[in-house]
Design a protein around this motif. Structure first.
Motif, PDB file in Angstrom:
ATOM      1  N   ALA A   1      50.788  66.543  79.123  1.00  0.00           N
ATOM      2  CA  ALA A   1      49.786  67.224  78.304  1.00  0.00           C
ATOM      3  C   ALA A   1      48.519  66.384  78.224  1.00  0.00           C
ATOM      4  N   GLY A   2      48.682  65.055  78.269  1.00  0.00           N
ATOM      5  CA  GLY A   2      47.508  64.189  78.357  1.00  0.00           C
ATOM      6  C   GLY A   2      46.746  64.482  79.638  1.00  0.00           C
ATOM      7  N   MET A   3      47.502  64.688  80.726  1.00  0.00           N
ATOM      8  CA  MET A   3      46.890  65.030  82.015  1.00  0.00           C
ATOM      9  C   MET A   3      46.130  66.356  81.895  1.00  0.00           C
ATOM     10  N   GLU A   4      46.761  67.355  81.305  1.00  0.00           N
ATOM     11  CA  GLU A   4      46.108  68.666  81.146  1.00  0.00           C
ATOM     12  C   GLU A   4      44.845  68.548  80.295  1.00  0.00           C
ATOM     13  N   ALA A   5      44.960  67.781  79.190  1.00  0.00           N
ATOM     14  CA  ALA A   5      43.802  67.625  78.297  1.00  0.00           C
ATOM     15  C   ALA A   5      42.662  66.944  79.047  1.00  0.00           C
TER      16      ALA A   5
ATOM     17  N   ALA B   1      31.511  60.742  79.216  1.00  0.00           N
ATOM     18  CA  ALA B   1      32.312  61.939  79.493  1.00  0.00           C
ATOM     19  C   ALA B   1      32.168  62.950  78.362  1.00  0.00           C
ATOM     20  N   LEU B   2      32.132  62.444  77.131  1.00  0.00           N
ATOM     21  CA  LEU B   2      32.046  63.321  75.964  1.00  0.00           C
ATOM     22  C   LEU B   2      30.801  64.220  76.049  1.00  0.00           C
ATOM     23  N   ALA B   3      29.731  63.674  76.631  1.00  0.00           N
ATOM     24  CA  ALA B   3      28.489  64.450  76.780  1.00  0.00           C
ATOM     25  C   ALA B   3      28.696  65.617  77.748  1.00  0.00           C
ATOM     26  N   GLN B   4      29.772  65.577  78.528  1.00  0.00           N
ATOM     27  CA  GLN B   4      30.032  66.656  79.499  1.00  0.00           C
ATOM     28  C   GLN B   4      31.226  67.521  79.103  1.00  0.00           C
ATOM     29  N   LEU B   5      31.648  67.375  77.846  1.00  0.00           N
ATOM     30  CA  LEU B   5      32.787  68.173  77.353  1.00  0.00           C
ATOM     31  C   LEU B   5      32.461  69.669  77.467  1.00  0.00           C
ATOM     32  N   ARG B   6      33.385  70.440  78.004  1.00  0.00           N
ATOM     33  CA  ARG B   6      33.163  71.882  78.156  1.00  0.00           C
ATOM     34  C   ARG B   6      33.188  72.567  76.786  1.00  0.00           C
ATOM     35  N   ASP B   7      32.342  73.575  76.598  1.00  0.00           N
ATOM     36  CA  ASP B   7      32.260  74.268  75.301  1.00  0.00           C
ATOM     37  C   ASP B   7      33.546  75.014  74.979  1.00  0.00           C
ATOM     38  N   THR B   8      34.063  75.720  75.975  1.00  0.00           N
ATOM     39  CA  THR B   8      35.289  76.497  75.733  1.00  0.00           C
ATOM     40  C   THR B   8      36.283  76.250  76.859  1.00  0.00           C
ATOM     41  N   PRO B   9      36.995  75.130  76.774  1.00  0.00           N
ATOM     42  CA  PRO B   9      38.011  74.843  77.798  1.00  0.00           C
ATOM     43  C   PRO B   9      39.066  75.956  77.827  1.00  0.00           C
ATOM     44  N   GLN B  10      39.709  76.105  79.007  1.00  0.00           N
ATOM     45  CA  GLN B  10      40.698  77.180  79.140  1.00  0.00           C
ATOM     46  C   GLN B  10      42.031  76.800  78.511  1.00  0.00           C
ATOM     47  N   SER B  11      41.979  76.196  77.355  1.00  0.00           N
ATOM     48  CA  SER B  11      43.173  75.888  76.570  1.00  0.00           C
ATOM     49  C   SER B  11      42.710  75.808  75.132  1.00  0.00           C
ATOM     50  N   TRP B  12      43.466  76.418  74.234  1.00  0.00           N
ATOM     51  CA  TRP B  12      43.101  76.268  72.820  1.00  0.00           C
ATOM     52  C   TRP B  12      43.679  74.978  72.259  1.00  0.00           C
TER      53      TRP B  12
ATOM     54  N   ASN C   1      37.091  69.813  71.401  1.00  0.00           N
ATOM     55  CA  ASN C   1      35.829  69.986  70.673  1.00  0.00           C
ATOM     56  C   ASN C   1      35.923  69.672  69.182  1.00  0.00           C
ATOM     57  N   MET C   2      36.983  70.164  68.529  1.00  0.00           N
ATOM     58  CA  MET C   2      37.052  69.977  67.086  1.00  0.00           C
ATOM     59  C   MET C   2      37.149  68.491  66.737  1.00  0.00           C
ATOM     60  N   ILE C   3      38.025  67.791  67.448  1.00  0.00           N
ATOM     61  CA  ILE C   3      38.209  66.367  67.156  1.00  0.00           C
ATOM     62  C   ILE C   3      36.983  65.566  67.612  1.00  0.00           C
ATOM     63  N   ALA C   4      36.339  66.015  68.706  1.00  0.00           N
ATOM     64  CA  ALA C   4      35.153  65.304  69.190  1.00  0.00           C
ATOM     65  C   ALA C   4      34.045  65.363  68.139  1.00  0.00           C
TER      66      ALA C   4
ATOM     67  N   GLY D   1      31.061  66.638  62.344  1.00  0.00           N
ATOM     68  CA  GLY D   1      31.930  67.608  61.685  1.00  0.00           C
ATOM     69  C   GLY D   1      32.960  66.914  60.814  1.00  0.00           C
ATOM     70  N   ALA D   2      33.535  67.643  59.886  1.00  0.00           N
ATOM     71  CA  ALA D   2      34.552  67.073  59.004  1.00  0.00           C
ATOM     72  C   ALA D   2      35.902  67.103  59.702  1.00  0.00           C
ATOM     73  N   ARG D   3      36.838  66.260  59.237  1.00  0.00           N
ATOM     74  CA  ARG D   3      38.197  66.334  59.771  1.00  0.00           C
ATOM     75  C   ARG D   3      38.772  67.691  59.384  1.00  0.00           C
ATOM     76  N   ALA D   4      39.291  68.408  60.343  1.00  0.00           N
ATOM     77  CA  ALA D   4      39.763  69.766  60.061  1.00  0.00           C
ATOM     78  C   ALA D   4      41.206  69.921  60.517  1.00  0.00           C
ATOM     79  N   TYR D   5      41.899  70.826  59.881  1.00  0.00           N
ATOM     80  CA  TYR D   5      43.265  71.121  60.307  1.00  0.00           C
ATOM     81  C   TYR D   5      43.233  71.744  61.703  1.00  0.00           C
ATOM     82  N   HIS D   6      44.014  71.215  62.605  1.00  0.00           N
ATOM     83  CA  HIS D   6      44.110  71.783  63.951  1.00  0.00           C
ATOM     84  C   HIS D   6      45.540  72.211  64.237  1.00  0.00           C
ATOM     85  N   HIS D   7      46.486  71.334  64.002  1.00  0.00           N
ATOM     86  CA  HIS D   7      47.907  71.646  64.154  1.00  0.00           C
ATOM     87  C   HIS D   7      48.664  70.648  63.301  1.00  0.00           C
ATOM     88  N   THR D   8      49.925  70.908  63.079  1.00  0.00           N
ATOM     89  CA  THR D   8      50.736  69.989  62.279  1.00  0.00           C
ATOM     90  C   THR D   8      51.139  68.801  63.144  1.00  0.00           C
ATOM     91  N   ALA D   9      50.655  67.642  62.773  1.00  0.00           N
ATOM     92  CA  ALA D   9      50.939  66.453  63.591  1.00  0.00           C
ATOM     93  C   ALA D   9      52.435  66.126  63.546  1.00  0.00           C
TER      94      ALA D   9
END
Ligand SMILES: *Cc1c(COP(=O)(O)O)cnc(C)c1O
Length: 364
Positions: free
Chosen positions: A67-71, A205-216, A221-224, A231-239
């Motif tokens: 999943a690190g590879m996919e990300a 690399a962060l400057a080239q982050l895609r706006d809408t990657p083909q994975s939710w 983006n949210m963590i970046a 941006g504020a720390r936001a709920y994304h998934h249950t760690a």
């Protein structure tokens, strides 16, 4: 299933540090509990030290190394982008699959398994790639691929490195070597059970982050936005709380030992195992000069197998009679060789001696 406690010297999970097992048993906090958030921040700090980077975007993805590879790919590579990928084993091949699913034009640079990829061949493969990707430590063959020369000569391309088996086991300098995107896994040289993928991303690399990657799920983006202050720390998934306790403890053990000391321990164990195997008539598979200490690949000489036993039978005997798990070969080594890990807490001289003594018992 009966309970077993094998010495894991296969290339998959390694034995976790005792401190890590203890951490997994701690009471589970809520994933928004301030104490848990502090622990996650500390995991980021510890990962920055271990990756030898100042990258703000450094954290553990909640899933395994793949999943690190996919990300790493899905956030930076989209349809039509040219990506140069070095392939000298299974994991380079997997990177090509992942990049192709992102719609990339993949320029594949192959080297024979068991030999390193010539960095110049990667640099010459395309005049202006979006990204160059290589596996730092190929777990399928036990070869180390050079990153430094790629980082120094990458030009406008981003350099992406698979560091699943290298992190914590051999020197890895993200900033000094100019690696833009790197991911790892917990179960190799970090001495933590599988389940998280440490990831680090340079500001470039962060400057080239895609706006809408083909994975939710893997969209950075949210963590970046949080790490760059937008941006504020936001709920994304249950760690996965317990897994994060585990990596926090494992990184603590590694940093208490010291990176240099850990690298030296892996090297000493790898050297001793490889010398012991050669002494016993085994031929090492990986080319000299780029051999990894934490993953040893060997041909198993037919004449060493007892009558009626295959190499797989020997591995079964090692597992069930001696409690030692080693890995089978891949590619040309399938059915003919082994892959033996000495990773994290498993990289101990006692394990080297235990395996060599068991081989003396079982083999001719
Ligand atoms: C193990 C490994 C992976 C995959 O990691 P998982 O945690 O099994 O998903 C990727 N790359 C390399 C080099 C590996 O050794």
């Amino acid at each position: 299933m009966r309970h077993r406690d094998p010495v894991l010297m296969g290339p998959g999970p390694c034995n976790p540090y005792p401190e890590v097992i203890e951490a997994y048993g701690r009471p589970v906090l809520g994933h928004l509990d301030p104490d848990f958030i502090e622990l996650m921040d500390e995991v980021g700090d510890r990962l920055r030290t271990v990756f030898q980077t100042e990258n703000k975007l450094t954290f553990a993805v909640s899933a395994t190394g793949s999943a690190g590879m996919e990300a790493a790919f899905v956030n930076f590579v989209g349809p039509g982008d040219t990506v140069v990928i070095g392939v000298n084993g299974v994991f380079g091949g997997r990177m090509c699959d992942v990049a192709a699913r992102c719609g990339a034009e993949v320029v594949r640079v192959d080297a024979p398994w068991g030999t390193p990829i010539d960095p110049q061949a990667l640099l010459d493969a395309h005049p202006a790639p979006k990204l160059i990707a290589v596996v730092h430590a190929e777990t399928s063959t036990g070869i180390r691929n050079d990153l430094e020369m790629l980082g120094a000569n990458k030009g406008d391309a981003l350099l992406l490195a698979d560091c699943v088996t290298s992190l914590g086991g051999i020197d890895l300098r993200i900033d000094e070597w100019g690696v833009d995107i790197a991911y790892s896994g917990t179960q190799k040289c970090l001495g933590v059970p599988p389940g998280l993928a440490p990831l680090t991303v340079s500001d470039r690399a962060l400057a080239q982050l895609r706006d809408t990657p083909q994975s939710w799920y893997l969209d950075l983006n949210m963590i970046a936005k949080y790490v760059t202050g937008g941006g504020a720390r936001a709920y994304h998934h249950t760690a996965p709380i317990s897994s994060l306790y585990g990596i926090h403890a494992g990184l603590g053990v590694l940093l208490d030992e010291g990176l240099e000391a850990s690298f030296a321990r892996h090297q000493a164990c790898g050297d001793a195992l490889q010398a012991g195997l050669v002494e016993r008539g085994f031929e090492l598979f990986a080319a000299e000069g780029n051999r990894l200490p934490q993953l040893t690949s060997v041909w198993v000489p037919d004449e060493k197998l007892p009558d009626g036993m295959t190499e797989a039978d020997v591995r079964r005997s090692l597992l069930f009679d001696y409690g030692i798990e080693i890995g089978g070969g891949l590619g040309d080594l399938a059915g003919k060789g082994w892959r033996i890990g000495l990773m994290g807490h498993t990289a101990r001289m006692r394990n080297v001696h235990l395996l060599l003594a068991a081989l003396d018992d079982v083999l001719v």
